[in-house]
Design a protein around this motif. Structure first.
Motif, PDB file in Angstrom:
ATOM      1  N   PHE A 236       0.838  -1.206   0.000  1.00  0.00           N
ATOM      2  CA  PHE A 236       0.000   0.000   0.000  1.00  0.00           C
ATOM      3  C   PHE A 236       0.871   1.253   0.000  1.00  0.00           C
ATOM      4  CE2 PHE A 236      -1.618   3.252   2.998  1.00  0.00           C
ATOM      5  CZ  PHE A 236      -2.728   3.706   2.298  1.00  0.00           C
ATOM      6  N   LEU A 237       1.869   1.291   0.878  1.00  0.00           N
ATOM      7  CA  LEU A 237       2.734   2.453   0.961  1.00  0.00           C
ATOM      8  C   LEU A 237       3.518   2.649  -0.334  1.00  0.00           C
ATOM      9  CD1 LEU A 237       3.973   4.781   2.553  1.00  0.00           C
ATOM     10  CD2 LEU A 237       5.617   3.159   3.530  1.00  0.00           C
ATOM     11  N   GLY A 238       3.982   1.544  -0.930  1.00  0.00           N
ATOM     12  CA  GLY A 238       4.718   1.652  -2.184  1.00  0.00           C
ATOM     13  C   GLY A 238       3.884   2.272  -3.287  1.00  0.00           C
ATOM     14  N   VAL A 239       2.626   1.851  -3.387  1.00  0.00           N
ATOM     15  CA  VAL A 239       1.737   2.400  -4.422  1.00  0.00           C
ATOM     16  C   VAL A 239       1.452   3.868  -4.152  1.00  0.00           C
ATOM     17  CG1 VAL A 239      -0.582   2.269  -5.408  1.00  0.00           C
ATOM     18  CG2 VAL A 239       0.707   0.163  -4.971  1.00  0.00           C
ATOM     19  N   VAL A 240       1.112   4.201  -2.893  1.00  0.00           N
ATOM     20  CA  VAL A 240       0.793   5.592  -2.543  1.00  0.00           C
ATOM     21  C   VAL A 240       2.016   6.483  -2.750  1.00  0.00           C
ATOM     22  CG1 VAL A 240       0.107   7.147  -0.676  1.00  0.00           C
ATOM     23  CG2 VAL A 240      -1.024   4.937  -0.936  1.00  0.00           C
ATOM     24  N   PHE A 241       3.184   6.010  -2.357  1.00  0.00           N
ATOM     25  CA  PHE A 241       4.405   6.798  -2.529  1.00  0.00           C
ATOM     26  C   PHE A 241       4.669   7.091  -4.006  1.00  0.00           C
ATOM     27  CE2 PHE A 241       9.001   6.809  -3.410  1.00  0.00           C
ATOM     28  CZ  PHE A 241       9.381   7.926  -2.681  1.00  0.00           C
ATOM     29  N   ALA A 242       4.539   6.060  -4.857  1.00  0.00           N
ATOM     30  CA  ALA A 242       4.808   6.239  -6.288  1.00  0.00           C
ATOM     31  C   ALA A 242       3.817   7.217  -6.918  1.00  0.00           C
ATOM     32  CB  ALA A 242       4.754   4.886  -6.997  1.00  0.00           C
ATOM     33  N   LEU A 243       2.525   7.050  -6.606  1.00  0.00           N
ATOM     34  CA  LEU A 243       1.512   7.949  -7.170  1.00  0.00           C
ATOM     35  C   LEU A 243       1.676   9.365  -6.632  1.00  0.00           C
ATOM     36  CD1 LEU A 243      -1.649   5.649  -7.092  1.00  0.00           C
ATOM     37  CD2 LEU A 243      -0.291   6.317  -9.085  1.00  0.00           C
ATOM     38  N   ASN A 244       2.027   9.470  -5.357  1.00  0.00           N
ATOM     39  CA  ASN A 244       2.242  10.790  -4.768  1.00  0.00           C
ATOM     40  C   ASN A 244       3.376  11.518  -5.476  1.00  0.00           C
ATOM     41  OD1 ASN A 244       1.804  12.716  -2.355  1.00  0.00           O
ATOM     42  ND2 ASN A 244       3.993  12.275  -2.215  1.00  0.00           N
ATOM     43  N   ARG A 245       4.443  10.794  -5.830  1.00  0.00           N
ATOM     44  CA  ARG A 245       5.543  11.405  -6.572  1.00  0.00           C
ATOM     45  C   ARG A 245       5.083  11.873  -7.955  1.00  0.00           C
ATOM     46  NH1 ARG A 245       9.583  13.211  -3.962  1.00  0.00           N
ATOM     47  NH2 ARG A 245      10.890  13.014  -5.823  1.00  0.00           N
ATOM     48  N   CYS A 246       4.188  11.113  -8.563  1.00  0.00           N
ATOM     49  CA  CYS A 246       3.685  11.492  -9.889  1.00  0.00           C
ATOM     50  C   CYS A 246       2.839  12.755  -9.836  1.00  0.00           C
ATOM     51  CB  CYS A 246       2.865  10.351 -10.481  1.00  0.00           C
ATOM     52  SG  CYS A 246       3.823   8.876 -10.880  1.00  0.00           S
ATOM     53  N   PHE A 247       2.195  12.988  -8.685  1.00  0.00           N
ATOM     54  CA  PHE A 247       1.245  14.100  -8.568  1.00  0.00           C
ATOM     55  C   PHE A 247       1.838  15.313  -7.841  1.00  0.00           C
ATOM     56  CE2 PHE A 247      -2.395  10.788  -8.571  1.00  0.00           C
ATOM     57  CZ  PHE A 247      -2.368  10.759  -9.958  1.00  0.00           C
ATOM     58  N   LEU A 248       3.154  15.376  -7.681  1.00  0.00           N
ATOM     59  CA  LEU A 248       3.752  16.490  -6.947  1.00  0.00           C
ATOM     60  C   LEU A 248       3.428  17.845  -7.562  1.00  0.00           C
ATOM     61  CD1 LEU A 248       7.316  15.170  -5.954  1.00  0.00           C
ATOM     62  CD2 LEU A 248       5.317  15.471  -4.479  1.00  0.00           C
ATOM     63  N   GLN A 249       3.297  17.898  -8.875  1.00  0.00           N
ATOM     64  CA  GLN A 249       2.990  19.155  -9.555  1.00  0.00           C
ATOM     65  C   GLN A 249       1.494  19.344  -9.772  1.00  0.00           C
ATOM     66  OE1 GLN A 249       5.523  21.187  -9.829  1.00  0.00           O
ATOM     67  NE2 GLN A 249       6.827  19.529  -9.037  1.00  0.00           N
ATOM     68  N   ARG A 250       0.679  18.447  -9.234  1.00  0.00           N
ATOM     69  CA  ARG A 250      -0.788  18.541  -9.366  1.00  0.00           C
ATOM     70  C   ARG A 250      -1.394  18.453  -7.963  1.00  0.00           C
ATOM     71  NH1 ARG A 250      -2.329  13.871 -13.379  1.00  0.00           N
ATOM     72  NH2 ARG A 250      -4.404  14.763 -13.015  1.00  0.00           N
ATOM     73  N   PRO A 251      -1.442  19.558  -7.223  1.00  0.00           N
ATOM     74  CA  PRO A 251      -1.842  19.528  -5.819  1.00  0.00           C
ATOM     75  C   PRO A 251      -3.215  18.920  -5.570  1.00  0.00           C
ATOM     76  CG  PRO A 251      -0.878  21.650  -6.386  1.00  0.00           C
ATOM     77  CD  PRO A 251      -1.049  20.905  -7.669  1.00  0.00           C
ATOM     78  N   ASP A 252      -4.197  19.246  -6.418  1.00  0.00           N
ATOM     79  CA  ASP A 252      -5.538  18.711  -6.200  1.00  0.00           C
ATOM     80  C   ASP A 252      -5.566  17.192  -6.353  1.00  0.00           C
ATOM     81  OD1 ASP A 252      -6.663  21.144  -5.622  1.00  0.00           O
ATOM     82  OD2 ASP A 252      -7.263  21.555  -7.689  1.00  0.00           O
ATOM     83  N   ALA A 253      -4.919  16.694  -7.404  1.00  0.00           N
ATOM     84  CA  ALA A 253      -4.880  15.246  -7.604  1.00  0.00           C
ATOM     85  C   ALA A 253      -4.134  14.568  -6.456  1.00  0.00           C
ATOM     86  CB  ALA A 253      -4.208  14.926  -8.937  1.00  0.00           C
ATOM     87  N   ARG A 254      -3.096  15.220  -5.977  1.00  0.00           N
ATOM     88  CA  ARG A 254      -2.324  14.653  -4.865  1.00  0.00           C
ATOM     89  C   ARG A 254      -3.170  14.553  -3.607  1.00  0.00           C
ATOM     90  NH1 ARG A 254       2.448  17.796  -1.691  1.00  0.00           N
ATOM     91  NH2 ARG A 254       3.508  16.012  -0.737  1.00  0.00           N
TER      92      ARG A 254
END
Length: 479
Positions: free
Chosen positions: A11-29
């Protein structure tokens, strides 16, 4: 979803990876983290996700209305609404059975047989933590220390943020909400610090807390009459360090995960067994919780400026005891700590009245080594022995444990194990070693090549698996 489980790591691995992808998209993050936080909580018990949402909605609404109210009466009404709902729900789930049982006993003492059904309510995990976290927001707005957020999503994420929702640290809105509204800049150093904190937390939990529980604490408290006073005393000391390693380990993991996701959470411990008074201990132990009671209860009922300061201290410490559980053992736990703090305050007042200089708080740097050591040992004894009330399921069990400690020394078994004693000794040494040694070790790890870091993590994981006694839940989950 235990922190020690493969489920959480995936779970943490998936959330961490997606969170990195959304760093420039605050709402999506923020959408991602909100969904992840509710998924995490629902993995424990999906039925209480609505309760988490209710607490968020009530305090979000109350905060907005308090800020918009033009008169003091309206502000107080909305604060009373938030307090009534939040504390009412907490009392219903956590204390209903305690009050019903007390009523039955009282009526029975009068010679009347009463058949009151005890409510079979499963305590929602983390309810004390997310209740206080959401209430701190409303109280800060009422006191003018914070402004209401206009985003319910941000507030719901603040309350349900998965690293903190189960056992804290209890984070104030003014600490986390600004980071949601204006994200911190991405930092490799924060990621590295987060990884070190997570690793340290797992070591504390699996290599120390769980081992102390399995080898010393659980056997002693399960059947104290079967063991010698020496074994029981060592088990009390072991539980004192088990509790610290368990909760501070959880805090390290929570803070580390938050850092991996780009957030900074407050520290929660400051080497509590270095305390040289009970007052000093409560400035070092679980500071997010003790700080909540200090700021919102003790100061709220008058502190040292209004009313009787000793009564205010007793009320605060009894509340702290009851926060940990619904039982007379926790009431007595609060009374003992409150009495010690009151005695220390009275002594300081007597010194001031006699014109003597005030004793410095904290580490007492001006005291000679021997008096300082005596103060440290005395404080530790008070803390450790009072923890019998904390660990025992009820007051009767705590009394039975103390009675077993006072029996003839030769009576009972002393099944010490090399692993248990070695773990306790290392825990004590680590707690009292200078913190700079750990800072040097962490910096050395971070400076090492990636291959060495990966090898160290793999070796640590194998060692933890070898020492692991299972996936015991964190102690504070029950609170």
């Amino acid at each position: 979803m235990s922190f020690q489980s493969l489920h959480f790591l995936l779970f943490l691995g998936v959330v961490f990876a997606l969170n990195r992808c959304f760093l420039q998209r605050p709402d999506a993050r923020k959408n991602l983290l909100l969904v992840a936080s509710y998924y995490f909580y629902m993995c424990w018990d999906w039925r209480y996700a609505g309760l988490l949402l209710l607490m968020s909605a009530v305090n979000f609404l109350a905060g907005r209305r308090i800020q918009e109210s033009a008169d003091a009466r309206g502000r107080k009404r909305w604060l009373a609404f938030a307090l009534a709902v939040s504390l009412g729900v907490l009392a219903c789930f956590k204390y209903a059975n305690f009050f019903v049982d007390g009523a039955v006993r009282l009526v029975a003492s009068l010679g009347v047989q009463a058949d009151l059904t005890v409510l079979q309510l499963l305590l929602p995990i983390g309810i004390s933590f997310f209740t206080f976290q959401s209430l701190s927001y409303t109280l800060d707005i009422f006191r003018g220390r914070a402004r209401a957020t206009g985003s319910f999503r941000d507030f719901a994420l603040f309350v349900a943020f998965f690293p903190t929702v189960l056992s804290g640290p209890i984070t104030r809105a003014r600490q986390l909400l600004p980071q949601l509204e204006q994200p911190l800049p991405d930092s490799r150093e924060r990621l590295e610090e987060g990884l070190v904190l997570v690793l340290r937390g797992f070591v504390k939990k699996m290599a120390f807390a769980d081992v102390l529980a399995a080898h010393l604490v659980n056997p002693a408290f399960a059947a104290p009459a079967d063991y010698s006073p020496l074994f029981l005393l060592v088990a009390v000391y072991a539980f004192t360090f088990q509790l610290y390693m368990d909760l501070s380990g959880y805090t390290d993991i929570a803070r580390g995960v938050a850092k991996l996701l780009g957030f900074d959470l407050p520290t929660n411990f400051d080497r509590p067994y270095h305390a040289t008074s009970v007052s000093d201990f409560w400035q070092r132990w679980h500071t997010s919780m003790s700080g909540f009671f200090r700021d919102y209860l003790y100061f709220g009922i008058g502190g040292s400026k209004h009313g009787n300061v000793y009564v205010n201290l007793y009320v605060t410490f009894v509340a702290i005891g009851c926060w940990h559980g619904a039982g007379w053992n926790f009431v007595l736990y609060g009374l003992i700590h409150g009495s010690c703090v009151c005695l220390e305050r009275w002594r300081r007042g007597r010194r001031a009245a006699r014109g003597l200089p005030a004793e410095p708080q904290g580490a007492l740097p001006r005291l000679a080594a021997l008096p300082r050591l005596a103060a440290l040992l005395l404080t530790f004894q008070i803390i450790a022995l009072s923890r019998i009330l904390f660990r025992a399921p009820d007051l009767g069990s705590a009394a039975a444990y103390v009675a077993a400690m006072l029996k003839p020394v030769a009576a009972g078994a002393a099944p010490f194990t090399a692993v248990g004693l070695a773990t306790l000794l290392v825990a004590v040494l680590l707690h009292y070693l200078p913190p700079r040694l750990f800072e040097h070790a962490a910096r050395g790890y971070l400076r090492a090549p990636a291959v060495v870091q990966g090898g160290a993590i793999a070796g640590l994981a194998l060692a933890l698996m070898a020492f692991s006694t299972g996936t015991a839940s964190f102690i504070y989950f029950q609170f």
